[in-house]
Design a protein around this motif. Structure first.
Motif, mmCIF file in Angstrom:
data_model
loop_
_atom_site.group_PDB
_atom_site.id
_atom_site.type_symbol
_atom_site.label_atom_id
_atom_site.label_comp_id
_atom_site.label_asym_id
_atom_site.label_seq_id
_atom_site.Cartn_x
_atom_site.Cartn_y
_atom_site.Cartn_z
ATOM 1 N N MET A 226 0.843 -1.201 0.000
ATOM 2 C CA MET A 226 0.000 0.000 0.000
ATOM 3 C C MET A 226 0.878 1.251 0.000
ATOM 4 S SD MET A 226 -3.019 -1.059 2.695
ATOM 5 C CE MET A 226 -3.864 0.476 2.365
ATOM 6 N N PRO A 227 0.551 2.243 -0.826
ATOM 7 C CA PRO A 227 1.370 3.456 -0.882
ATOM 8 C C PRO A 227 1.025 4.428 0.251
ATOM 9 C CG PRO A 227 -0.420 3.639 -2.445
ATOM 10 C CD PRO A 227 -0.549 2.279 -1.823
ATOM 11 N N GLY A 228 1.940 5.327 0.511
ATOM 12 C CA GLY A 228 1.679 6.421 1.445
ATOM 13 C C GLY A 228 1.364 7.702 0.662
ATOM 14 N N ARG A 321 3.108 8.465 -2.479
ATOM 15 C CA ARG A 321 4.433 7.856 -2.283
ATOM 16 C C ARG A 321 4.341 6.357 -2.615
ATOM 17 N NH1 ARG A 321 5.842 9.739 3.734
ATOM 18 N NH2 ARG A 321 7.817 8.709 3.223
ATOM 19 N N PRO A 322 5.339 5.862 -3.337
ATOM 20 C CA PRO A 322 5.277 4.445 -3.758
ATOM 21 C C PRO A 322 5.434 3.496 -2.555
ATOM 22 C CG PRO A 322 7.417 5.374 -4.283
ATOM 23 C CD PRO A 322 6.583 6.523 -3.777
ATOM 24 N N ALA A 323 4.794 2.351 -2.704
ATOM 25 C CA ALA A 323 4.910 1.336 -1.652
ATOM 26 C C ALA A 323 6.318 0.725 -1.685
ATOM 27 C CB ALA A 323 3.869 0.258 -1.868
ATOM 28 N N PRO A 324 6.855 0.361 -0.537
ATOM 29 C CA PRO A 324 8.194 -0.256 -0.528
ATOM 30 C C PRO A 324 8.188 -1.599 -1.240
ATOM 31 C CG PRO A 324 7.145 -0.430 1.616
ATOM 32 C CD PRO A 324 6.262 0.457 0.814
ATOM 33 N N LYS A 325 9.278 -1.862 -1.946
ATOM 34 C CA LYS A 325 9.398 -3.131 -2.681
ATOM 35 C C LYS A 325 9.699 -4.273 -1.735
ATOM 36 C CE LYS A 325 11.006 -0.930 -6.942
ATOM 37 N NZ LYS A 325 12.107 -0.872 -7.950
#
Length: 327
Positions: A226-228, A321-325
């Motif tokens: 899930m992104p922030g 903000r992209p979700a962490p990989k």
């Protein structure tokens, strides 16, 4: 004789039996009012007057040998235009001064000049003119109404429901699997705008006015893909500029608020020129108004400028903000 007398009596009786003609009411006569300038114009200023000296009315031409009066003659004065004879004190000298004494002397005639007026011009309105007039009236009315809007009286609503004036609420926080007390409201009155840095040397025509921004929420990516996000607001003063900025791996979404229509310039750098860095010559430009929205996908560079000289522009922005990989 008797027959003639009877005929006269019968004729009198028949006349008496005839109904008298009713006098019908005539229509009132139309009163014609004379309009100045024939209704084709209107007065634009006060009437002016010119005083003609009395010597102008003397006639010294007696070549025909006929004895004529030396009295000064002039055309009848138009009293309704305030034309009149102008008098002055006796200026004669010698014997004439004693004869005339304190008698006022005619110095000239005050004549009215043509009344200044402007001719009326009748223009035919097209449909587009009517639409523009309606839109101008709507904008003016909305501005007037917005300035006159009073706060809503919430007394009855507060008696019916529990209204919280704070900014937090218990909400479910999915990343931790529990209910947490989190900030969910950011009131406009609590927002403080800060000047954005001047990141480059500008030309003289661009000036040094910078945009202002404030952050309302900053939520880290909760995990599980899930992104922030970060969101807030921005104000670009008249003639102000938000210098070019790259969004990196994030997405940005903007909503244009109050501004002068078509005064907000959005410029997006050409990704195929200069390695995607911003160049004024190759940038793609748009003019925006209130209610417009735009997005800046990841890996792009954008710039915002307010060309209005009088009206500041407000924008609301959200950075996804992209979700962490996953490792």
């Amino acid at each position: 004789r008797k027959s003639k007398r009877r005929e006269s009596i019968d004729s009198e009786e028949s006349d008496s039996k005839k109904k008298p003609k009713k006098r019908g009411r005539g229509r009132p006569k139309k009163v014609k009012i004379s309009a100045p300038f024939g209704g084709s114009g209107y007065q634009t200023g006060p009437r002016e007057y010119k005083t003609i000296p009395a010597d102008h009315f003397e006639d010294d031409d007696y070549d025909d040998g006929v004895r004529r009066s030396r009295r000064r003659k002039f055309t009848p004065l138009l009293f309704w235009k305030n034309e009149k004879v102008v008098y002055e004190a006796n200026r004669e000298e010698g014997d004439l001064a004693e004869v005339y004494g304190d008698m006022p002397m005619v110095a000239g005639v005050q004549k009215a000049q043509p009344t200044p007026y402007k001719k009326r011009t009748v223009s035919q309105k097209s449909d587009s003119d009517d639409d523009d007039e309606v839109s101008r009236r709507a904008v003016k009315k909305s501005q007037k109404n917005s300035s006159e809007i009073k706060p809503y009286d919430s007394k009855k609503l507060r008696k019916k429901h529990d209204i919280d004036d704070g900014d937090t609420a218990p909400i479910w926080w999915d990343s931790q699997g529990m209910t947490l007390d989190k900030k969910v409201i950011c009131y406009n009155e609590n927002i403080t705008l800060h000047d954005l840095p001047l990141v480059k040397k500008r030309s003289k025509s661009e000036g040094k006015i910078v945009a202002k921004a404030a952050q309302a929420f900053n939520v880290d990516p909760p995990g599980d893909g899930m992104p922030g996000f970060i969101c807030g607001c921005m104000e670009v003063p008249p003639q102000g500029i938000k210098d070019e900025e790259g969004v990196g791996p994030c997405f940005q979404v903007f909503n244009v608020g109050e501004c002068q229509p078509k005064s907000i310039e959005l410029a997006i750098a050409d990704p195929d020129t200069n390695d995607g860095n911003y160049e004024s010559e190759s940038a793609k430009r748009f003019l925006l108004s209130k209610g417009d929205m735009f997005q800046i996908p990841a890996g792009n560079v954008y710039r915002i400028q307010n060309h209005s000289k009088t009206v500041a522009c407000t924008l609301n922005w959200t950075i996804i903000r992209p979700a962490p990989k996953d490792e």
